[in-house]
Motif scaffolding. Structure first.
Motif, PDB file in Angstrom:
ATOM      1  N   THR A  74      29.345  35.564  24.081  1.00 60.36           N
ATOM      2  CA  THR A  74      29.373  36.346  25.330  1.00 60.36           C
ATOM      3  C   THR A  74      27.943  36.763  25.678  1.00 60.36           C
ATOM      4  N   ARG A  75      27.532  36.408  26.900  1.00 61.43           N
ATOM      5  CA  ARG A  75      26.149  36.666  27.290  1.00 61.43           C
ATOM      6  C   ARG A  75      26.037  37.901  28.172  1.00 61.43           C
ATOM      7  N   ILE A 106      25.070  42.137  24.258  1.00 56.39           N
ATOM      8  CA  ILE A 106      25.482  41.503  25.509  1.00 56.39           C
ATOM      9  C   ILE A 106      24.744  42.177  26.659  1.00 56.39           C
ATOM     10  N   ILE A 128      35.421  40.186  24.019  1.00 58.64           N
ATOM     11  CA  ILE A 128      34.099  39.721  23.572  1.00 58.64           C
ATOM     12  C   ILE A 128      34.232  38.529  22.621  1.00 58.64           C
ATOM     13  N   ALA A 172      28.371  46.974  25.355  1.00 55.55           N
ATOM     14  CA  ALA A 172      27.587  45.758  25.583  1.00 55.55           C
ATOM     15  C   ALA A 172      26.329  45.778  24.723  1.00 55.55           C
TER      16      ALA A 172
END
Ligand SMILES: Cc1ncc(COP(=O)(O)O)c(C=O)c1O
Lengths: 74, 394
Positions: free
Chosen positions: B147-148, B177, B143, B172
């Motif tokens: 980070t999308r 994310i 990460i 996430a």
């Protein structure tokens, strides 16, 4: 005798109107799917027509389950 | 046992590509649509058009129930999982964004990501273990501040390895994310709950374990996320026809053009079959078939099996090799001599084969379905034994 007045619920698209129809069937609220009247919108979709006295019941049933754009008196 | 065109019995083990047979109700629903409905959904107000719309709504609602999603309109239909993944990946990622994926992905994830990488998206491919498992610690370590998206297959189509989806979703979510899951191999065969697994985007095939016809699939999109997602195609939706801009709401934003209504009628019947039988029942039957096959392979000489050693950590997919026989030769022999239909090679997942060490020959892959039987597994084991040159048991 006073004439029955109707309101229509307008939805973003037919998918929403059909989802509303399904909810109203389960809730046993009388309703009818009709083409969106030309004077309301030039869209080619359908809307849900109910008698005016049922407006609050319908709003309660649909709230949080299916979005609608507006409610108009016919 | 089903028969081929020459009336020879066949054993269909290519269910990881597309399932066969389908429940009888699937075809019945398609015939019913064709004979009694036939209209274009969402396009006009006449009864046949509305009935077509109702068919599609019922399919959406069945899928929403299956995936624990409280609003069925959050699911957009596509022609397969590939289209759904393309909408998700190219719709959300912009140059400069960082995306994390695993080394077990199918090309329907890898190719769009490699293309996006060439356009300036940063890509990290996290290596999995030799049996295909993704370690959550490795994901955490990959990460970055920008980070999308994390995109991971729920289960590998090569080894069947099941990834720790709920833990990945949690990681996430905690890092802000987005989490996209490729459920092509698991929708209908493993429990999926989009909220409990913190899934933002769920891509699925309709034609595998959901028992729909080919040409069906879809994408679940978490509430609000549709505003950030670019559609792949734009066009007529039947809604907002007075405007020339694409609608920005679900599912219309991602469903331009006349849909595959007849296919979606069939998919609805397939999903209702799954709901009636229950995913847990389907899963335990498939797990039993897989256990039987793995146990049978384990005692054969000259066989290498890939993926997790026991059926609990995999779907009903088994990749293996026979010493001295190439996967393509083996599958031809299995087909011609034994009527066993399977898929050899790389299974559109070169990265996964590199991970398990079988690039570039690939493997022989058997994929079992709810409709397979113990006796088919036993016949297949005999066939594999004879290809491997082993003696039949006395
Ligand atoms: C893991 C995985 N992802 C994606 C796909 C693509 O699915 P579809 O053929 O429905 O596009 C498949 C199967 O082909 C698959 O096994």
């Amino acid at each position: 005798m006073e004439e029955q007045r109707y309101v229509v619920f307008l939805f973003p698209s037919v998918s929403y109107a059909l989802k509303a129809e399904k909810i109203l069937k389960v809730a046993r609220i009388a309703h009818k799917l009709i083409p969106v009247p030309r004077h309301i919108s030039s869209d080619c979709g359908v809307c849900v027509r109910i008698t005016e006295d049922k407006q609050q019941d319908v709003e309660r049933e649909l709230l949080g389950k299916v979005e609608w754009d507006k409610v108009l008196l016919l | 046992m089903p028969l081929d065109q020459l009336n020879h019995p066949i054993i269909y083990f290519d269910n990881a590509a597309t399932s066969w047979p389908k429940p009888a109700a699937m075809m019945a629903a398609m015939i019913n649509y064709n004979e009694l409905i036939g209209g274009s959904p969402g396009r006009s107000g006449h009864q046949r058009s509305l009935d077509a719309g109702r068919v599609i709504l019922e399919t959406r609602e069945a899928l929403a129930e299956l995936f624990g999603c409280d609003d069925s309109l959050r699911i957009a239909f596509t022609k397969n999982a590939t289209e759904a993944l393309n909408i998700a990946l190219s719709g959300i990622l912009n140059p400069g964004d960082h995306v994390i994926t695993s080394s077990m992905e199918h090309n329907s994830v890898m190719r769009p990501l490699r293309y996006l990488e060439s356009q300036g998206v940063q890509l990290s491919v996290v290596s999995c273990s030799g049996d295909g498992r993704l370690d959550t610690e490795d994901v955490r370590a990959a990460i970055r501040p920008h980070t999308r998206l994390l995109v991971v297959t729920h289960a590998s189509n090569v080894t069947g390895t099941i990834q720790p989806i709920a833990e990945l979703g949690e990681i996430a979510g905690r890092h802000g994310i987005l989490f996209c899951v490729d459920a092509a191999q698991t929708a209908g065969s493993l429990p999926i709950h989009v909220d409990e697994m913190v899934i933002d985007l769920l891509a699925f095939s309709g034609h595998k374990s959901l028992f729909g016809p080919q040409g069906t699939g879809g994408l679940y999109i978490r509430e609000g996320l549709e505003k950030q997602l670019r559609p792949l195609m734009m066009g007529g939706t039947g809604s907002r026809s007075e405007f020339e801009g694409q609608p920005d709401f679900m599912p219309d934003k991602f469903e331009s053009g006349t849909p595959n209504t007849i296919g979606l009628a069939g998919l609805g019947a397939g999903v209702r079959f799954v709901l009636t039988e229950r995913v847990e029942t389907i899963r335990s039957k498939e797990e039993m078939l897989t256990t039987r096959f793995l146990a049978g392979l384990a005692v054969l000489p000259g066989i290498t099996v890939y993926g997790p050693p026991d059926a609990a950590n995999r779907t009903s997919v088994v990749s293996f090799n026979i010493t001295g026989v190439s996967p393509s030769e083996a599958s031809l022999e299995l087909d011609e001599r034994f009527g066993i239909l399977c898929r050899p090679g790389l299974h559109c997942a070169p990265a996964a084969h590199r991970t398990i060490g079988t690039f570039s020959q690939g493997t022989i892959r058997f994929g079992f379905s709810y409709f397979n039987k113990d006796e088919e597994i036993d016949l297949a084991l005999e066939a594999v034994r004879s290809l491997a040159g082993g003696d039949a048991p006395h």
